[in-house]
Design a protein around this motif. Structure first.
Motif, mmCIF file in Angstrom:
data_model
loop_
_atom_site.group_PDB
_atom_site.id
_atom_site.type_symbol
_atom_site.label_atom_id
_atom_site.label_comp_id
_atom_site.label_asym_id
_atom_site.label_seq_id
_atom_site.Cartn_x
_atom_site.Cartn_y
_atom_site.Cartn_z
ATOM 1 N N PRO A 34 -1.169 17.232 -12.171
ATOM 2 C CA PRO A 34 -1.852 17.576 -10.907
ATOM 3 C C PRO A 34 -3.376 17.404 -10.931
ATOM 4 C CG PRO A 34 -0.192 19.208 -11.459
ATOM 5 C CD PRO A 34 -0.329 18.338 -12.657
ATOM 6 N N LYS A 35 -3.976 17.411 -12.117
ATOM 7 C CA LYS A 35 -5.436 17.272 -12.206
ATOM 8 C C LYS A 35 -5.844 15.871 -12.677
ATOM 9 C CE LYS A 35 -6.545 22.147 -12.862
ATOM 10 N NZ LYS A 35 -7.286 23.132 -13.682
ATOM 11 N N TYR A 36 -4.993 14.908 -12.403
ATOM 12 C CA TYR A 36 -5.264 13.520 -12.799
ATOM 13 C C TYR A 36 -6.241 12.929 -11.775
ATOM 14 C CZ TYR A 36 -4.051 8.864 -14.637
ATOM 15 O OH TYR A 36 -4.091 7.615 -15.211
ATOM 16 N N SER A 37 -7.528 13.072 -12.049
ATOM 17 C CA SER A 37 -8.566 12.728 -11.057
ATOM 18 C C SER A 37 -8.563 11.247 -10.693
ATOM 19 C CB SER A 37 -9.946 13.137 -11.574
ATOM 20 O OG SER A 37 -10.232 12.517 -12.810
ATOM 21 N N GLU A 38 -8.272 10.350 -11.667
ATOM 22 C CA GLU A 38 -8.257 8.923 -11.357
ATOM 23 C C GLU A 38 -7.174 8.596 -10.323
ATOM 24 O OE1 GLU A 38 -8.620 10.045 -14.406
ATOM 25 O OE2 GLU A 38 -10.564 9.222 -15.017
ATOM 26 N N ALA A 39 -6.016 9.250 -10.442
ATOM 27 C CA ALA A 39 -4.943 9.018 -9.467
ATOM 28 C C ALA A 39 -5.319 9.569 -8.098
ATOM 29 C CB ALA A 39 -3.648 9.650 -9.965
ATOM 30 N N TRP A 40 -5.940 10.735 -8.079
ATOM 31 C CA TRP A 40 -6.413 11.292 -6.806
ATOM 32 C C TRP A 40 -7.438 10.367 -6.164
ATOM 33 C CZ3 TRP A 40 -4.329 14.721 -3.793
ATOM 34 C CH2 TRP A 40 -3.544 15.752 -4.317
ATOM 35 N N TYR A 41 -8.357 9.838 -6.980
ATOM 36 C CA TYR A 41 -9.375 8.918 -6.463
ATOM 37 C C TYR A 41 -8.736 7.655 -5.894
ATOM 38 C CZ TYR A 41 -14.264 10.233 -7.101
ATOM 39 O OH TYR A 41 -15.505 10.778 -6.942
ATOM 40 N N ALA A 42 -7.770 7.099 -6.625
ATOM 41 C CA ALA A 42 -7.112 5.871 -6.171
ATOM 42 C C ALA A 42 -6.387 6.110 -4.849
ATOM 43 C CB ALA A 42 -6.141 5.385 -7.238
ATOM 44 N N LYS A 43 -5.679 7.235 -4.766
ATOM 45 C CA LYS A 43 -4.967 7.571 -3.533
ATOM 46 C C LYS A 43 -5.950 7.781 -2.386
ATOM 47 C CE LYS A 43 -2.085 11.165 -1.420
ATOM 48 N NZ LYS A 43 -1.429 12.472 -1.608
ATOM 49 N N ARG B 85 -6.788 6.168 7.295
ATOM 50 C CA ARG B 85 -6.014 7.392 7.467
ATOM 51 C C ARG B 85 -6.898 8.542 7.003
ATOM 52 N NH1 ARG B 85 -0.437 5.334 4.721
ATOM 53 N NH2 ARG B 85 -0.094 7.592 4.475
ATOM 54 N N TYR B 86 -7.905 8.810 7.834
ATOM 55 C CA TYR B 86 -9.025 9.637 7.417
ATOM 56 C C TYR B 86 -8.649 11.086 7.120
ATOM 57 C CZ TYR B 86 -11.912 5.686 8.874
ATOM 58 O OH TYR B 86 -12.483 4.447 8.997
ATOM 59 N N GLU B 87 -7.784 11.669 7.904
ATOM 60 C CA GLU B 87 -7.440 13.068 7.678
ATOM 61 C C GLU B 87 -6.708 13.243 6.346
ATOM 62 O OE1 GLU B 87 -5.391 14.586 11.058
ATOM 63 O OE2 GLU B 87 -7.162 14.521 12.355
ATOM 64 N N GLU B 88 -5.805 12.310 6.009
ATOM 65 C CA GLU B 88 -5.127 12.368 4.718
ATOM 66 C C GLU B 88 -6.112 12.112 3.578
ATOM 67 O OE1 GLU B 88 -1.052 10.420 4.680
ATOM 68 O OE2 GLU B 88 -1.884 9.632 6.555
ATOM 69 N N ALA B 89 -7.015 11.154 3.786
ATOM 70 C CA ALA B 89 -8.031 10.855 2.769
ATOM 71 C C ALA B 89 -8.922 12.068 2.534
ATOM 72 C CB ALA B 89 -8.869 9.656 3.198
ATOM 73 N N TYR C 116 0.797 -1.215 0.000
ATOM 74 C CA TYR C 116 0.000 0.000 0.000
ATOM 75 C C TYR C 116 0.838 1.276 0.000
ATOM 76 C CZ TYR C 116 -3.777 -3.267 1.054
ATOM 77 O OH TYR C 116 -4.679 -4.302 1.010
ATOM 78 N N GLU C 117 1.890 1.321 0.776
ATOM 79 C CA GLU C 117 2.703 2.535 0.836
ATOM 80 C C GLU C 117 3.359 2.827 -0.513
ATOM 81 O OE1 GLU C 117 2.691 4.682 3.234
ATOM 82 O OE2 GLU C 117 1.371 3.408 4.429
ATOM 83 N N GLU C 118 3.835 1.775 -1.170
ATOM 84 C CA GLU C 118 4.431 1.954 -2.493
ATOM 85 C C GLU C 118 3.373 2.381 -3.501
ATOM 86 O OE1 GLU C 118 7.489 -1.113 -3.639
ATOM 87 O OE2 GLU C 118 6.705 -2.064 -1.825
ATOM 88 N N ALA C 119 2.154 1.842 -3.352
ATOM 89 C CA ALA C 119 1.063 2.222 -4.251
ATOM 90 C C ALA C 119 0.747 3.710 -4.110
ATOM 91 C CB ALA C 119 -0.181 1.386 -3.961
ATOM 92 N N ILE C 120 0.659 4.173 -2.875
ATOM 93 C CA ILE C 120 0.384 5.597 -2.638
ATOM 94 C C ILE C 120 1.486 6.459 -3.251
ATOM 95 C CG2 ILE C 120 0.240 7.370 -0.840
ATOM 96 C CD1 ILE C 120 -1.163 5.230 0.915
ATOM 97 N N ALA C 121 2.732 6.019 -3.100
ATOM 98 C CA ALA C 121 3.851 6.766 -3.680
ATOM 99 C C ALA C 121 3.739 6.828 -5.206
ATOM 100 C CB ALA C 121 5.172 6.132 -3.261
ATOM 101 N N SER C 122 3.274 5.746 -5.831
ATOM 102 C CA SER C 122 3.111 5.727 -7.289
ATOM 103 C C SER C 122 1.991 6.671 -7.730
ATOM 104 C CB SER C 122 2.820 4.304 -7.775
ATOM 105 O OG SER C 122 3.959 3.488 -7.641
ATOM 106 N N TYR C 123 0.876 6.657 -6.986
ATOM 107 C CA TYR C 123 -0.206 7.594 -7.314
ATOM 108 C C TYR C 123 0.282 9.038 -7.191
ATOM 109 C CZ TYR C 123 -3.270 3.513 -6.735
ATOM 110 O OH TYR C 123 -3.870 2.286 -6.849
ATOM 111 N N GLU C 124 1.070 9.301 -6.168
ATOM 112 C CA GLU C 124 1.589 10.654 -5.966
ATOM 113 C C GLU C 124 2.544 11.049 -7.087
ATOM 114 O OE1 GLU C 124 3.178 10.348 -2.052
ATOM 115 O OE2 GLU C 124 1.280 10.908 -1.075
#
Length: 433
Positions: free
Chosen positions: A268-277, A286-290, A253-261
């Motif tokens: 910056p406006k890649y909505s699918e990546a924002w949604y996945a993250k 991790r509600y506050e980050e979400a 999961y941590e590596e996945a989040i890093a890839s989405y980032e």
């Protein structure tokens, strides 16, 4: 003549656009308004999410002599569709659109314009394009995941069956092509059906075969051109996003989040990546980050009701009830008939101990989806907490009727009913059931 290959490829691109537009417009009518924000209500091929997989690779397979099935170019939020009927209709809309295209392409043959005596490259080319459309429709209607034929029946299958079949969705198309390529009886049967339908529509197999011969003669130079286009269309952010998806499936999961980032850093406006993250952070609690991620999605797509809905749920978990209700209300303002939003709005009000307001929201969820057992059950809890015994019991009866095994046992120990547990009407409920 190179125009033949260009004509067939452009015709195919247009047919793919119409096929995907069919999915999108029915999804929009069925309740998924997000397709409009994503730009899918258009025939512009550049609006598709994956121009490589949806357009260029199918054309490349076509040029190499294969069948160019349309790639899944539109992302439908099936949770927002109003019923199973709409889910089936969305899947059926693509093949239906392709059938309409096929019939329109046969008009010149029906009018007698395209006859063997008329020597022109366009008629055999058009005949070959019609043959490809017929083959595409037949394949797409097979009940194999992830094809549209399976999508039509999937909503009506038991949930356990859906889960089992969906595991093979990424392999289904390759298995199908392998069977058609290596198992000659199946290949012959498939093309016999295709030629029979073609002949019925007034397209002779001989003319379509001549079109294929002309197409293959001129296709080599286009193959080289398309390989170059594949390189030009290569999007690094999509590569990072796909890497994130693979890592997520591997539970890294941590590596996945890093890839989405990394994808977001490029676009910056890649909505699918924002949604996945955002959804992964939500899954990890991790509600506050979400929350930050969903708020970014809302900045990009302010009319995205689902993002407002999940934002409301997270705010409720963080006990920021007033902001949570405001977020749910925004989702409802965008799309009123979302039973799930009304339900979780009511749950937040229930946590806030505003039981009468919660009952009103549960009523809205039930109005949209009458057989919503959890809404009936939670509504009964609110009545019990208000001391309205008879109404609580009648409402609980409805809930148990919809889901007797789970809710009957749950109610026996639910603290919401502690105040009325010794009431004879409540005891009679268990004797009655």
């Amino acid at each position: 003549m190179w125009l033949i290959a260009v004509f067939i490829c452009l015709g195919w691109i247009l047919s793919v656009c119409i096929h995907e537009f069919g999915h999108a417009v029915v999804a929009y009518l069925g309740g998924d308004k997000s397709v409009k924000d994503k730009g899918y209500l258009t025939l512009n091929p550049l609006k598709y999410t994956h121009p490589v997989y949806s357009l260029l690779l199918p054309i490349l397979f076509l040029l190499m002599g294969g069948i160019a099935l349309p790639g899944g170019a539109v992302y439908i939020n099936h949770r927002r569709l109003r019923s199973r009927w709409w889910k089936s209709a969305v899947s059926a809309a693509g093949p239906f659109a392709s059938i309409v295209v096929t019939i329109l392409l046969t008009i010149p043959f029906g009018l007698g314009w395209a006859t063997p005596s008329v020597e022109h490259w366009i008629w055999p080319s058009l005949a070959f394009l019609v043959l490809l459309e017929i083959a595409s429709v037949l394949l797409n209607l097979l009940p194999i995941p992830p094809l549209d034929g399976y999508g039509i029946i999937e909503p009506w299958l038991p949930r356990k069956t859906q889960i089992k079949l969906n595991k093979f969705s990424k392999y289904g198309i390759w298995i199908l092509f392998a069977l058609l390529w290596y198992v000659q009886p199946l290949n012959q049967l498939f093309w016999n059906w295709t030629y029979t339908i073609s002949d019925f529509l007034g397209i002779s197999p001989q003319m379509a075969g001549h079109g294929y011969y002309l197409f293959r003669q001129q296709s080599n130079i286009l193959i080289l051109g398309l390989v170059g286009c594949l390189w030009l269309f290569r999007r690094k952010e999509v590569g990072w996003y796909n890497r994130g998806e693979k890592l997520r499936k591997s539970q890294r999961y941590e590596e996945a989040i890093a890839s989405y980032e990394a994808a977001i850093k490029i676009q910056p406006k890649y909505s699918e990546a924002w949604y996945a993250k955002a959804s992964l952070l939500y899954q990890l609690q991790r509600y506050e980050e979400a929350l930050v991620a969903y708020e970014k999605i809302i900045q990009i797509q302010p009319e995205e009701a689902h993002a407002w809905f999940v934002r409301g749920w997270i705010l409720g978990e963080l006990q920021q009830y007033d902001q949570a209700i405001a977020s749910y209300d925004k989702a409802i303002e965008i799309e009123e008939n979302l039973d799930e939003v009304w339900f979780y709005r009511a749950k937040t009000l229930e946590k806030w101990k505003r039981y009468e307001d919660a009952i009103a929201s549960y009523d809205k969820a039930i109005q949209i989806k009458p057989n919503y057992p959890d809404a009936w059950y939670n509504k009964a809890c609110c009545y019990a907490l208000l001391g309205n015994v008879s109404t609580a019991i009648e409402t609980l009866k409805h809930a148990i009727n919809f889901n007797p095994e789970q809710l009957r046992e749950k109610a026996k120990t639910d603290s919401s009913f502690d105040a009325i547990r010794e009431n004879q009407l409540f005891k009679n409920l268990w004797h009655h059931n």
